[in-house]
Write an enzyme that holds these catalytic residues in place. Structure first.
Site, PDB file in Angstrom:
ATOM      1  N   ASP A 278      -9.833 -10.705   4.942  1.00  0.00           N
ATOM      2  CA  ASP A 278      -9.128  -9.721   4.107  1.00  0.00           C
ATOM      3  C   ASP A 278      -8.711  -8.597   5.050  1.00  0.00           C
ATOM      4  O   ASP A 278      -9.515  -7.730   5.383  1.00  0.00           O
ATOM      5  CB  ASP A 278     -10.059  -9.181   3.013  1.00  0.00           C
TER       6      ASP A 278
ATOM      7  N   TRP B 191     -18.736  -9.046   8.087  1.00  0.00           N
ATOM      8  CA  TRP B 191     -19.067  -9.997   7.029  1.00  0.00           C
ATOM      9  C   TRP B 191     -18.857 -11.394   7.588  1.00  0.00           C
ATOM     10  O   TRP B 191     -18.217 -11.555   8.629  1.00  0.00           O
ATOM     11  CB  TRP B 191     -18.242  -9.751   5.774  1.00  0.00           C
TER      12      TRP B 191
ATOM     13  N   ASP C 165     -13.882  -6.190  11.907  1.00  0.00           N
ATOM     14  CA  ASP C 165     -12.705  -5.323  11.892  1.00  0.00           C
ATOM     15  C   ASP C 165     -12.598  -4.640  13.252  1.00  0.00           C
ATOM     16  O   ASP C 165     -13.610  -4.404  13.924  1.00  0.00           O
ATOM     17  CB  ASP C 165     -12.839  -4.269  10.786  1.00  0.00           C
TER      18      ASP C 165
ATOM     19  N   ASN D 285     -15.726  -8.900   1.772  1.00  0.00           N
ATOM     20  CA  ASN D 285     -14.749  -8.488   2.788  1.00  0.00           C
ATOM     21  C   ASN D 285     -13.904  -7.282   2.386  1.00  0.00           C
ATOM     22  O   ASN D 285     -13.235  -6.694   3.219  1.00  0.00           O
ATOM     23  CB  ASN D 285     -13.836  -9.665   3.166  1.00  0.00           C
ATOM     24  N   ASP D 286     -13.948  -6.916   1.117  1.00  0.00           N
ATOM     25  CA  ASP D 286     -13.043  -5.871   0.643  1.00  0.00           C
ATOM     26  C   ASP D 286     -13.628  -4.482   0.880  1.00  0.00           C
ATOM     27  O   ASP D 286     -13.729  -3.657  -0.030  1.00  0.00           O
ATOM     28  CB  ASP D 286     -12.740  -6.088  -0.842  1.00  0.00           C
ATOM     29  N   VAL D 287     -14.036  -4.252   2.113  1.00  0.00           N
ATOM     30  CA  VAL D 287     -14.639  -2.968   2.459  1.00  0.00           C
ATOM     31  C   VAL D 287     -14.310  -2.702   3.927  1.00  0.00           C
ATOM     32  O   VAL D 287     -14.079  -3.646   4.700  1.00  0.00           O
ATOM     33  CB  VAL D 287     -16.169  -3.029   2.200  1.00  0.00           C
TER      34      VAL D 287
HETATM   35  N1  ABN Z   1     -12.443  -5.590   5.919  1.00  0.00           N
HETATM   36  C1  ABN Z   1     -11.087  -5.281   5.866  1.00  0.00           C
HETATM   37  C2  ABN Z   1     -10.796  -4.060   5.068  1.00  0.00           C
HETATM   38  C3  ABN Z   1     -10.672  -2.853   5.693  1.00  0.00           C
HETATM   39  C4  ABN Z   1     -10.401  -1.707   4.948  1.00  0.00           C
HETATM   40  C5  ABN Z   1     -10.294  -1.801   3.576  1.00  0.00           C
HETATM   41  C6  ABN Z   1     -10.422  -3.040   2.947  1.00  0.00           C
HETATM   42  C7  ABN Z   1     -10.678  -4.186   3.699  1.00  0.00           C
END
Ligand code: ABN
Length: 173
Positions: A76, A101, A120, A148-150
């Site tokens: 993501d 992740w 990332d 992954n959405d972080v």
């Molecule tokens: N792990 C990728 C990502 C980065 C920032 C915001 C959402 C997802």
């Protein structure tokens, strides 16, 4: 007489609150809760990918700048291979996230499943190229290691997210 009416009223109210009817009302609320809970909104979008009828093309093992490259199965973010780095290295001026992740991806070239770490790359503003959101076996934030959405740059000196790399950690034997 008003005293009789008063006591009758109070007695009826007490019976309503503590009697059979109130127990039935509580039971009714419980039943509604039990029926409503399973339809609460869980993120199941990852499972919907194969539900459009027909057979999906499946992952490929040639083009590292395409979202369907096999190692990107749970990605993501923006592919570092489109941002001045490669699928496994961060572009100049960025550094890999200290935390990441993981996903499990199938390599069509050898038919094996691999554990992949998605790190990332941090330190520059978002790359903005080759955005991929494949999410295979990805889970919401209550299972953080497969979420992954972080922004995984959260524990780096610079928390600016630039792009994402995909590094093989191991193979399933
Ligand atoms: N792990 C990728 C990502 C980065 C920032 C915001 C959402 C997802």
């Amino acid at each position: 007489m008003w005293l009789d009416r008063f006591f009758e009223h109070q007695t009826r109210r007490a019976a309503q609150r503590t009697g059979r009817r109130s127990m039935l009302a509580t039971l009714g609320k419980l039943m509604v809760g039990t029926v409503a809970l399973p339809v609460l909104p869980f993120d199941r979008s990852a499972h919907a990918a194969g539900a459009h009828g027909g057979k999906a093309a499946g992952p490929q093992a040639k083009d590292e700048t395409a979202c369907d490259y096999w190692r990107y199965c749970a990605v993501d973010g923006f592919l570092c291979s489109c941002c001045g780095g490669s699928s496994t290295t961060c572009p100049p001026g960025t550094e890999p996230s200290r935390v990441s992740w993981v996903g499990t991806c199938h390599n069509p070239a050898d038919g094996k499943d691999y554990m992949v770490s998605y790190n990332d790359c941090c330190g520059k503003t978002t790359c903005g190229r080759c955005e991929c959101n494949t999410n295979e076996r990805e889970r919401p934030g209550y299972r953080l290691g497969v979420h992954n959405d972080v922004n995984w740059c959260m524990s780096n000196d610079s928390t600016m997210f630039h792009c994402t790399t995909s590094i093989i950690l191991g193979v399933q034997e």
